[in-house]
Enzyme design. Structure first.
Site, PDB file in Angstrom:
ATOM      1  CD  GLU A  53       4.279   5.782   6.261  1.00  0.00           C
ATOM      2  OE1 GLU A  53       4.654   5.221   7.308  1.00  0.00           O
ATOM      3  OE2 GLU A  53       3.544   5.225   5.455  1.00  0.00           O
TER       4      GLU A  53
ATOM      5  CB  THR B 203       6.361  -0.616   3.190  1.00  0.00           C
ATOM      6  OG1 THR B 203       5.032  -0.683   3.735  1.00  0.00           O
ATOM      7  CG2 THR B 203       6.379   0.371   2.043  1.00  0.00           C
TER       8      THR B 203
HETATM    9  N1  LIG Z   1       4.379   3.738  15.121  1.00  0.00           N
HETATM   10  C1  LIG Z   1       4.563   2.668  14.337  1.00  0.00           C
HETATM   11  N2  LIG Z   1       3.535   1.855  14.023  1.00  0.00           N
HETATM   12  C2  LIG Z   1       3.717   0.771  13.243  1.00  0.00           C
HETATM   13  N3  LIG Z   1       4.919   0.380  12.722  1.00  0.00           N
HETATM   14  C3  LIG Z   1       5.970   1.177  13.036  1.00  0.00           C
HETATM   15  C4  LIG Z   1       5.848   2.351  13.828  1.00  0.00           C
HETATM   16  N4  LIG Z   1       7.072   2.920  13.937  1.00  0.00           N
HETATM   17  C5  LIG Z   1       7.926   2.127  13.256  1.00  0.00           C
HETATM   18  N5  LIG Z   1       7.280   1.070  12.734  1.00  0.00           N
HETATM   19  C6  LIG Z   1       7.876  -0.009  11.943  1.00  0.00           C
HETATM   20  O1  LIG Z   1       7.313   0.044  10.630  1.00  0.00           O
HETATM   21  C7  LIG Z   1       7.084  -1.290  10.137  1.00  0.00           C
HETATM   22  C8  LIG Z   1       5.665  -1.332   9.637  1.00  0.00           C
HETATM   23  O2  LIG Z   1       5.611  -0.447   8.565  1.00  0.00           O
HETATM   24  P1  LIG Z   1       5.227  -1.000   7.105  1.00  0.00           P
HETATM   25  O3  LIG Z   1       5.147   0.185   6.247  1.00  0.00           O
HETATM   26  O4  LIG Z   1       6.150  -2.099   6.722  1.00  0.00           O
HETATM   27  O5  LIG Z   1       3.819  -1.654   7.346  1.00  0.00           O
HETATM   28  P2  LIG Z   1       2.420  -0.940   7.286  1.00  0.00           P
HETATM   29  O6  LIG Z   1       2.608   0.516   7.556  1.00  0.00           O
HETATM   30  O7  LIG Z   1       1.486  -1.678   8.154  1.00  0.00           O
HETATM   31  O8  LIG Z   1       2.000  -1.226   5.785  1.00  0.00           O
HETATM   32  P3  LIG Z   1       1.702  -0.278   4.554  1.00  0.00           P
HETATM   33  O9  LIG Z   1       2.642   0.895   4.746  1.00  0.00           O
HETATM   34  O10 LIG Z   1       2.025  -1.119   3.387  1.00  0.00           O
HETATM   35  O11 LIG Z   1       0.266   0.088   4.645  1.00  0.00           O
HETATM   36  C9  LIG Z   1       7.288  -2.247  11.259  1.00  0.00           C
HETATM   37  O12 LIG Z   1       8.455  -2.987  10.989  1.00  0.00           O
HETATM   38  C10 LIG Z   1       7.510  -1.386  12.489  1.00  0.00           C
HETATM   39  O13 LIG Z   1       8.571  -1.890  13.271  1.00  0.00           O
HETATM   40  N1  LIG Z   2       2.591   3.378  -2.074  1.00  0.00           N
HETATM   41  C1  LIG Z   2       3.258   2.631  -0.998  1.00  0.00           C
HETATM   42  C2  LIG Z   2       2.221   2.425   0.078  1.00  0.00           C
HETATM   43  C3  LIG Z   2       2.644   1.573   1.199  1.00  0.00           C
HETATM   44  O1  LIG Z   2       1.542   1.394   2.040  1.00  0.00           O
HETATM   45  C4  LIG Z   2       3.769   1.302  -1.519  1.00  0.00           C
HETATM   46  O2  LIG Z   2       2.958   0.633  -2.155  1.00  0.00           O
HETATM   47  O3  LIG Z   2       4.938   0.987  -1.311  1.00  0.00           O
END
Ligand SMILES: Nc1ncnc2c1ncn2[C@@H]1O[C@H](COP(=O)(O)OP(=O)(O)OP(=O)(O)O)[C@@H](O)[C@H]1O
Ligand SMILES: N[C@@H](CCO)C(=O)O
Length: 293
Positions: free
Chosen positions: A120, A168
């Site tokens: 993350e 995020t």
């Molecule tokens: N394996 C992966 N799967 C998804 N996104 C990825 C991965 N590896 C890198 N990324 C990058 O991470 C970003 C998505 O992560 P982000 O934390 O922003 O969204 P999310 O994980 O869907 O949301 P949240 O963390 O709020 O639940 C994208 O820009 C993507 O390019």
């Molecule tokens: N606790 C994190 C979770 C992202 O999914 C945030 O809110 O930024």
């Protein structure tokens, strides 16, 4: 070869910013790993075109490093990236469970949580574990500096995902720097109520505990139509509504009998704001599971 299904998750749940998380019964990523001298990553499925296959930029790359487990990795995305449903976390969690088994590293599920959280950090700059913890362990999770505790909870949920993206990293920029003592007391009270609601599988208490005066109001501003979506969910019987993770997904707790109407109301409200969306009628679910090994 090892294949793992890792669920989407919803972090924060309102009052538990960076602490609470819940595994969702659907959607999910499916991660397949095979031993290899060099790590390669192939991404297919929803939003694959936005996800890097460079191990330095994909969340699973950090997991490979932490477990010293080079592999040919295929990620079939079921969780849309930048959704607020733990897309980046689902891949990291699936890879951690799969590589741990492939190389027989012997780590417990709890020990895999901080390893997956390093993934993350690759995408949001912070190794927050509140998505990877429920994706690995399942249920409702509470993650603090000294570890993660989880409990199964039978809570029906609706997650409504608008066709917009909120990263995020961007959503963390709007989090307030501080809170008042009054806000602190209200947040602790809500968080404690939510935790008891999870332990009792009581959607009313969970819903009450989803209220948050500090982070959610700032993040709601990033989601067009949020107030109307929230209002229609409550009109249809939701017991609590908040932003899912960093958004833009919106999550509602409810009773089974109201779930369909809550989903319809949320979709209608986004449509009224001119935004396409989809709704998952889901519930708190299990953590990562082996599909093949
Ligand atoms: N394996 C992966 N799967 C998804 N996104 C990825 C991965 N590896 C890198 N990324 C990058 O991470 C970003 C998505 O992560 P982000 O934390 O922003 O969204 P999310 O994980 O869907 O949301 P949240 O963390 O709020 O639940 C994208 O820009 C993507 O390019
Ligand atoms: N606790 C994190 C979770 C992202 O999914 C945030 O809110 O930024």
């Amino acid at each position: 070869m090892v294949t793992v299904r890792a669920p989407a998750t919803s972090a924060n749940l309102g009052s538990g910013f960076d602490v609470f998380g819940a595994a969702l019964s659907r959607p999910a990523d499916v991660v397949t790993v095979e031993k290899a001298a060099e790590t390669t990553i192939e991404v297919t499925g929803v939003g694959a075109q936005y996800i890097p296959e460079d191990p330095e930029k994909n969340t699973v790359g950090a997991v490979v490093e932490a477990l010293d487990a080079p592999a040919r990795i295929h990620i079939d995305k079921g969780v849309r990236p930048a959704s607020g449903l733990g897309s980046s976390a689902a891949s990291a969690a699936g890879a951690a469970v799969a590589l741990n088994r492939l190389y027989d590293r012997g780590r417990s599920r709890e020990e895999l949580v901080p390893i997956a959280a390093e993934g993350e950090a690759v995408v949001s700059g912070v190794a927050h574990a509140d998505n990877v913890a429920p994706s690995i362990l399942g249920g409702f999770t509470v993650t603090t500096a000294d570890g993660t505790r989880s409990v199964d909870a039978a809570i029906p949920l609706v997650v409504c995902l608008p066709d917009v993206a909120v990263s995020t990293r961007d959503a963390r920029r709007v989090v307030p720097e501080s809170a008042s003592m009054e806000e602190l007391v209200e947040t602790v009270g809500n968080a404690a109520t939510l935790a008891i609601g999870m332990c009792r599988s009581d959607p009313d208490l969970v819903g009450l505990g989803m209220s948050d005066p500090v982070v959610t109001p700032e993040r709601a501003r990033l989601i067009t139509g949020y107030d109307e979506v929230r209002g229609r969910a409550f009109d249809a019987g939701a017991t609590g509504v908040t932003v899912s993770g960093a958004g833009p997904a919106v999550i509602a707790a409810c009773r089974e009998r109201d779930r369909r109407d809550v989903a319809a109301g949320m979709l209608d409200a986004f449509a009224g704001a001119g935004i396409e969306a989809r709704a998952y009628q889901t519930r708190i679910g299990r953590g990562a599971t082996f599909l093949a090994d």
